[in-house]
Write an enzyme that holds these catalytic residues in place. Structure first.
Site, PDB file in Angstrom:
ATOM      1  N   ARG A   1     -17.336  -0.959   7.283  1.00 36.84           N
ATOM      2  CA  ARG A   1     -18.487  -1.592   6.634  1.00 36.84           C
ATOM      3  C   ARG A   1     -19.062  -2.691   7.515  1.00 36.84           C
ATOM      4  O   ARG A   1     -20.267  -2.968   7.493  1.00 36.84           O
ATOM      5  CB  ARG A   1     -18.064  -2.157   5.277  1.00 36.84           C
ATOM      6  CG  ARG A   1     -19.178  -2.813   4.490  1.00 36.84           C
ATOM      7  CD  ARG A   1     -18.683  -3.341   3.152  1.00 36.84           C
ATOM      8  NE  ARG A   1     -17.635  -4.337   3.301  1.00 36.84           N
ATOM      9  CZ  ARG A   1     -17.846  -5.626   3.569  1.00 36.84           C
ATOM     10  NH1 ARG A   1     -19.074  -6.095   3.734  1.00 36.84           N
ATOM     11  NH2 ARG A   1     -16.834  -6.472   3.678  1.00 36.84           N
TER      12      ARG A   1
ATOM     13  N   CYS B   1      -7.321  -2.451   8.436  1.00 38.14           N
ATOM     14  CA  CYS B   1      -6.055  -2.452   7.694  1.00 38.14           C
ATOM     15  C   CYS B   1      -5.556  -1.023   7.470  1.00 38.14           C
ATOM     16  O   CYS B   1      -4.415  -0.693   7.781  1.00 38.14           O
ATOM     17  CB  CYS B   1      -6.218  -3.190   6.368  1.00 38.14           C
ATOM     18  SG  CYS B   1      -6.421  -4.973   6.553  1.00 38.14           S
TER      19      CYS B   1
ATOM     20  N   GLU C   1       0.827  -1.206   0.000  1.00 35.72           N
ATOM     21  CA  GLU C   1       0.000   0.000   0.000  1.00 35.72           C
ATOM     22  C   GLU C   1       0.864   1.261   0.000  1.00 35.72           C
ATOM     23  O   GLU C   1       1.854   1.353   0.709  1.00 35.72           O
ATOM     24  CB  GLU C   1      -0.910   0.011   1.233  1.00 35.72           C
ATOM     25  CG  GLU C   1      -1.913  -1.129   1.278  1.00 35.72           C
ATOM     26  CD  GLU C   1      -3.008  -1.017   0.225  1.00 35.72           C
ATOM     27  OE1 GLU C   1      -3.173   0.081  -0.355  1.00 35.72           O
ATOM     28  OE2 GLU C   1      -3.705  -2.022  -0.011  1.00 35.72           O
TER      29      GLU C   1
END
Length: 215
Positions: free
Chosen positions: A88, A141, A78
């Protein structure tokens, strides 16, 4: 060089987390670097507290966190973490923050200083599909990547850190038609290749290579 590599425990109803399992499978030394492995909880803030304590105890030069990104075809280092939790689904303790800043005094985003393009190149050279990712999501994350980079910014300026997402493993997709997967052996191999690149590029910055995306 000392590198702390972390992997999450299972979450979201899964019985296994390939990130945690792949980290456990890493050797204790890679390219001359001492590898310290740590499982962290998939829980907002508690995950960061766990890493912060390990950083104080181990005093690593690098922190590399690893997490599951079910649905991705590739292993994806990333590039950036953003200062928002927008879950979510609940984490493993039922927390579900929505549109909440991770750190009120933190930057809007932090970019990793790990050589993500060199990591991708090394993973591909090892025969593993890999790509730079420009979004770590808004779940735990992204949260932990942001928290690690926040710690570096505020407390540990000599350290570097970042995050790698990994796909499902085959046993996780038996009930998920059409979802891609990658063997645990290949995921571990990719992480090892990426860590080798981190060691080799230390003090040199990243390589110049195409790693962008059109969307």
């Amino acid at each position: 060089m000392k590198i702390l590599v972390t992997g999450f425990d299972p979450f979201g109803g899964e019985a296994i987390n390939p990130a945690g399992e792949a980290v456990k499978g890493l050797p204790n030394e890679i390219n001359g670097a001492e590898i310290h492995k740590l499982e962290i909880p998939t829980v907002f803030h508690k995950s960061a507290e766990t890493i912060r304590q390990a950083v104080k105890d181990i005093q690593p030069d690098v922190v590399l966190a690893v997490g599951q990104a079910g649905g991705r075809y590739e292993v994806t280092p990333e590039r950036v973490a953003i200062n928002v939790d927008d879950a979510r689904i609940p984490d493993n303790e039922g927390n579900q923050p929505i549109d909440v800043a991770i750190q009120e005094d933190g930057e809007s985003a932090y970019f990793t200083k790990l050589p993500v393009k060199a990591m991708v190149a090394a993973m591909r050279e090892a025969g593993i599909p890999a790509a730079v990712s420009n979004t770590a999501g808004t779940f735990v994350c992204n949260h932990i990547m942001y928290q690690v980079l926040y710690m570096i910014d505020k407390e540990f300026p000599e350290m570097t850190g970042g995050f790698v997402h990994v796909p499902f493993i085959p046993e996780q997709v038996t009930d998920k038609p059409g979802k891609p997967s990658m063997s645990l052996t290949d995921i571990t191999k990719a992480l090892e290749a990426g860590i080798k690149a981190i060691v080799e590029q230390a003090g040199k910055g990243d390589i110049k290579a195409v790693g962008g995306a059109t969307h």
